[in-house]
Write a protein that holds these residues in place. Structure first.
Motif, PDB file in Angstrom:
ATOM      1  N   ALA A   1       2.859  -7.998   3.894  1.00 40.85           N
ATOM      2  CA  ALA A   1       1.459  -7.905   4.317  1.00 40.85           C
ATOM      3  C   ALA A   1       0.857  -9.285   4.510  1.00 40.85           C
ATOM      4  O   ALA A   1       0.139  -9.539   5.497  1.00 40.85           O
ATOM      5  CB  ALA A   1       0.663  -7.107   3.293  1.00 40.85           C
TER       6      ALA A   1
ATOM      7  N   ARG B   1       6.206  -5.596  -0.526  1.00 37.72           N
ATOM      8  CA  ARG B   1       5.042  -5.154   0.248  1.00 37.72           C
ATOM      9  C   ARG B   1       4.023  -6.278   0.376  1.00 37.72           C
ATOM     10  O   ARG B   1       3.485  -6.528   1.454  1.00 37.72           O
ATOM     11  CB  ARG B   1       4.394  -3.936  -0.419  1.00 37.72           C
ATOM     12  CG  ARG B   1       5.222  -2.671  -0.384  1.00 37.72           C
ATOM     13  CD  ARG B   1       4.584  -1.579  -1.216  1.00 37.72           C
ATOM     14  NE  ARG B   1       3.193  -1.352  -0.836  1.00 37.72           N
ATOM     15  CZ  ARG B   1       2.368  -0.532  -1.494  1.00 37.72           C
ATOM     16  NH1 ARG B   1       2.785   0.080  -2.595  1.00 37.72           N
ATOM     17  NH2 ARG B   1       1.133  -0.358  -1.078  1.00 37.72           N
TER      18      ARG B   1
ATOM     19  N   MET C   1      -0.656  -2.329   9.410  1.00 41.98           N
ATOM     20  CA  MET C   1      -1.123  -1.003   9.796  1.00 41.98           C
ATOM     21  C   MET C   1      -2.259  -1.077  10.820  1.00 41.98           C
ATOM     22  O   MET C   1      -2.409  -0.188  11.656  1.00 41.98           O
ATOM     23  CB  MET C   1      -1.563  -0.214   8.563  1.00 41.98           C
ATOM     24  CG  MET C   1      -0.423   0.113   7.600  1.00 41.98           C
ATOM     25  SD  MET C   1       0.913   1.115   8.347  1.00 41.98           S
ATOM     26  CE  MET C   1       2.157  -0.155   8.679  1.00 41.98           C
TER      27      MET C   1
ATOM     28  N   HIS D   1       7.193   6.862  14.268  1.00 42.34           N
ATOM     29  CA  HIS D   1       7.691   6.936  12.897  1.00 42.34           C
ATOM     30  C   HIS D   1       6.520   6.809  11.908  1.00 42.34           C
ATOM     31  O   HIS D   1       5.581   6.059  12.160  1.00 42.34           O
ATOM     32  CB  HIS D   1       8.702   5.808  12.647  1.00 42.34           C
ATOM     33  CG  HIS D   1       9.377   5.879  11.323  1.00 42.34           C
ATOM     34  ND1 HIS D   1      10.401   6.746  11.055  1.00 42.34           N
ATOM     35  CD2 HIS D   1       9.155   5.183  10.172  1.00 42.34           C
ATOM     36  CE1 HIS D   1      10.800   6.589   9.808  1.00 42.34           C
ATOM     37  NE2 HIS D   1      10.058   5.650   9.248  1.00 42.34           N
ATOM     38  N   PRO D   2       6.574   7.528  10.784  1.00 42.16           N
ATOM     39  CA  PRO D   2       5.474   7.436   9.795  1.00 42.16           C
ATOM     40  C   PRO D   2       5.552   6.150   8.979  1.00 42.16           C
ATOM     41  O   PRO D   2       5.829   6.157   7.779  1.00 42.16           O
ATOM     42  CB  PRO D   2       5.705   8.679   8.929  1.00 42.16           C
ATOM     43  CG  PRO D   2       7.168   8.950   9.008  1.00 42.16           C
ATOM     44  CD  PRO D   2       7.553   8.587  10.421  1.00 42.16           C
ATOM     45  N   TRP D   3       5.276   5.053   9.638  1.00 42.50           N
ATOM     46  CA  TRP D   3       5.411   3.753   8.989  1.00 42.50           C
ATOM     47  C   TRP D   3       4.350   3.554   7.917  1.00 42.50           C
ATOM     48  O   TRP D   3       3.200   3.972   8.066  1.00 42.50           O
ATOM     49  CB  TRP D   3       5.284   2.622  10.016  1.00 42.50           C
ATOM     50  CG  TRP D   3       6.388   2.548  11.011  1.00 42.50           C
ATOM     51  CD1 TRP D   3       6.324   2.838  12.339  1.00 42.50           C
ATOM     52  CD2 TRP D   3       7.741   2.137  10.750  1.00 42.50           C
ATOM     53  NE1 TRP D   3       7.551   2.645  12.932  1.00 42.50           N
ATOM     54  CE2 TRP D   3       8.434   2.213  11.986  1.00 42.50           C
ATOM     55  CE3 TRP D   3       8.428   1.734   9.607  1.00 42.50           C
ATOM     56  CZ2 TRP D   3       9.778   1.890  12.097  1.00 42.50           C
ATOM     57  CZ3 TRP D   3       9.770   1.414   9.717  1.00 42.50           C
ATOM     58  CH2 TRP D   3      10.432   1.492  10.943  1.00 42.50           C
ATOM     59  N   THR D   4       4.744   2.871   6.856  1.00 42.39           N
ATOM     60  CA  THR D   4       3.817   2.346   5.856  1.00 42.39           C
ATOM     61  C   THR D   4       4.226   0.899   5.598  1.00 42.39           C
ATOM     62  O   THR D   4       5.316   0.463   6.002  1.00 42.39           O
ATOM     63  CB  THR D   4       3.895   3.137   4.530  1.00 42.39           C
ATOM     64  OG1 THR D   4       5.208   2.963   3.967  1.00 42.39           O
ATOM     65  CG2 THR D   4       3.627   4.617   4.752  1.00 42.39           C
ATOM     66  N   VAL D   5       3.373   0.171   4.925  1.00 41.82           N
ATOM     67  CA  VAL D   5       3.743  -1.200   4.565  1.00 41.82           C
ATOM     68  C   VAL D   5       4.994  -1.180   3.692  1.00 41.82           C
ATOM     69  O   VAL D   5       5.882  -2.035   3.817  1.00 41.82           O
ATOM     70  CB  VAL D   5       2.589  -1.913   3.860  1.00 41.82           C
ATOM     71  CG1 VAL D   5       3.006  -3.315   3.404  1.00 41.82           C
ATOM     72  CG2 VAL D   5       1.370  -2.013   4.780  1.00 41.82           C
ATOM     73  N   ALA D   6       5.110  -0.168   2.840  1.00 43.46           N
ATOM     74  CA  ALA D   6       6.269  -0.081   1.953  1.00 43.46           C
ATOM     75  C   ALA D   6       7.559   0.128   2.735  1.00 43.46           C
ATOM     76  O   ALA D   6       8.577  -0.519   2.450  1.00 43.46           O
ATOM     77  CB  ALA D   6       6.069   1.052   0.945  1.00 43.46           C
ATOM     78  N   THR D   7       7.546   1.040   3.729  1.00 46.65           N
ATOM     79  CA  THR D   7       8.777   1.280   4.491  1.00 46.65           C
ATOM     80  C   THR D   7       9.127   0.075   5.355  1.00 46.65           C
ATOM     81  O   THR D   7      10.303  -0.268   5.506  1.00 46.65           O
ATOM     82  CB  THR D   7       8.645   2.537   5.357  1.00 46.65           C
ATOM     83  OG1 THR D   7       7.506   2.400   6.241  1.00 46.65           O
ATOM     84  CG2 THR D   7       8.472   3.780   4.511  1.00 46.65           C
TER      85      THR D   7
ATOM     86  N   THR E   1      -1.977   0.687  14.433  1.00 48.50           N
ATOM     87  CA  THR E   1      -3.002   1.576  14.981  1.00 48.50           C
ATOM     88  C   THR E   1      -3.399   1.148  16.389  1.00 48.50           C
ATOM     89  O   THR E   1      -3.496   1.973  17.304  1.00 48.50           O
ATOM     90  CB  THR E   1      -4.242   1.587  14.068  1.00 48.50           C
ATOM     91  OG1 THR E   1      -3.880   2.117  12.793  1.00 48.50           O
ATOM     92  CG2 THR E   1      -5.358   2.422  14.675  1.00 48.50           C
TER      93      THR E   1
END
Length: 317
Positions: free
Chosen positions: A242, A238, A254, A223-229, A258
């Motif tokens: 974090a 966020r 993140m 899934h294209p995860w970001t801290v926001a999602t 990775t």
């Protein structure tokens, strides 16, 4: 899938070496098979585990020991008993002088020893793990850990003991699954002990926010995860996610993702014939170029070089 379950997916037994040993004293087994992980469960009598580096530990009936390789160690009726048997890589057993012993000590289906009615009986399950994900689990363990029978409650040891001597269709798969369950139960019991010092990712699993984030990353790394999602899914800001994630896990979300994606990719490259592009899609990289760039930046080699190195190591082994 929780964090421990996903990490344990690496050392899942697939035709693992599983043996019941029946011994009469004096006996001493020198283990130098270089196995990454071995589980020993005492059924009857007692035994001593003598690592080359570390403290000697005695096992009583019902006790379980987990030994992290590849260092050598001795299992014996007494620490002073000199080795009579040497276990080599591939579970080849010889005398200290190199004479083969496998046939001489065969006592039947998955049973081995110096006496069919020996005073000591122990089960040994040996995992052969080489994966990147497995390394995350192994790094969390001491070289030798023991669980005394009275410190945890599990019906799995007698169940496994009852199954190991059977020779029925599908028996190997049954034993593999039972060995997995015993390992998971033992590790879960160990990590709950105050002296265990469980790794940060395990402790963080119990946090309602970070634990949920970890489960989402492990369940769906593509899934294209970001801290926001992640923050939206866990119901915090966020900045709060974090900060909390970094405090509990030891690295930002993140960065952790990775590392997890590249560990998955490394194992897929080693264990499957999937193309680099297919591995990239499974691990959240949009193309083989994107995966290759990240792989080389973090690991210093390309996916193709990693796969080739693993293949050469397998041939050498």
């Amino acid at each position: 899938m929780d964090v421990l379950a996903s990490l344990l997916d690496g050392p899942r037994a697939r035709g693992a070496f599983l043996l019941r040993s029946v011994m009469d004293p004096p006996w001493s087994l020198r283990i130098q098979d270089r196995a990454p992980l071995t589980l020993v469960a005492m059924l009857r009598g007692g035994a001593w585990i003598v690592p080359d580096d570390g403290d000697t530990v005695r096992l009583a009936p019902g006790d379980v020991a987990i030994i992290r390789g590849p260092g050598a160690y001795t299992v014996a009726d007494d620490p002073a008993t000199p080795p009579q048997v040497v276990i080599h890589p591939g579970q080849r057993c010889t005398t200290p002088d190199g004479e083969p012993l496998a046939q001489a000590m065969d006592l039947g289906v998955r049973t081995w020893g110096n006496s069919p009615d020996g005073a000591t009986t122990l089960l040994t399950g040996t995992y052969q793990m080489r994966g990147e994900i497995s390394e995350r689990l192994l790094r969390a363990l001491p070289t030798l850990l023991t669980l005394p029978a009275g410190s945890w409650d599990s019906p799995l040891i007698p169940l496994l003991a009852g199954e190991i001597g059977r020779d029925e269709p599908g028996q190997e798969a049954v034993l593999d699954r039972m060995l997995d369950l015993l390992l998971i139960a033992a590790l879960r019991a160990w990590f709950s002990r105050p002296e265990a010092r469980p790794p940060a990712w395990y402790r963080a699993h119990g946090d309602p926010v970070v634990g949920r984030a970890l489960r989402m990353l492990h369940n769906n790394p593509a899934h294209p995860w970001t801290v926001a999602t992640l923050a939206a899914e866990t119901g915090v800001s966020r900045a709060a996610l974090a900060r909390r994630f970094t405090e509990l896990v030891g690295e930002p979300p993140m960065t952790y993702l990775t590392g997890w994606r590249l560990a998955l990719a490394a194992d897929l490259l080693r264990e499957t014939d999937a193309t680099v592009g297919a591995v990239a899609r499974q691990t959240g990289y949009g193309s083989s170029f994107a995966l290759s760039t990240a792989f080389k930046r973090v690991r210093g080699v390309s996916p193709h070089e990693h796969r080739g190195a693993r293949s050469r190591r397998t041939i050498a082994d």
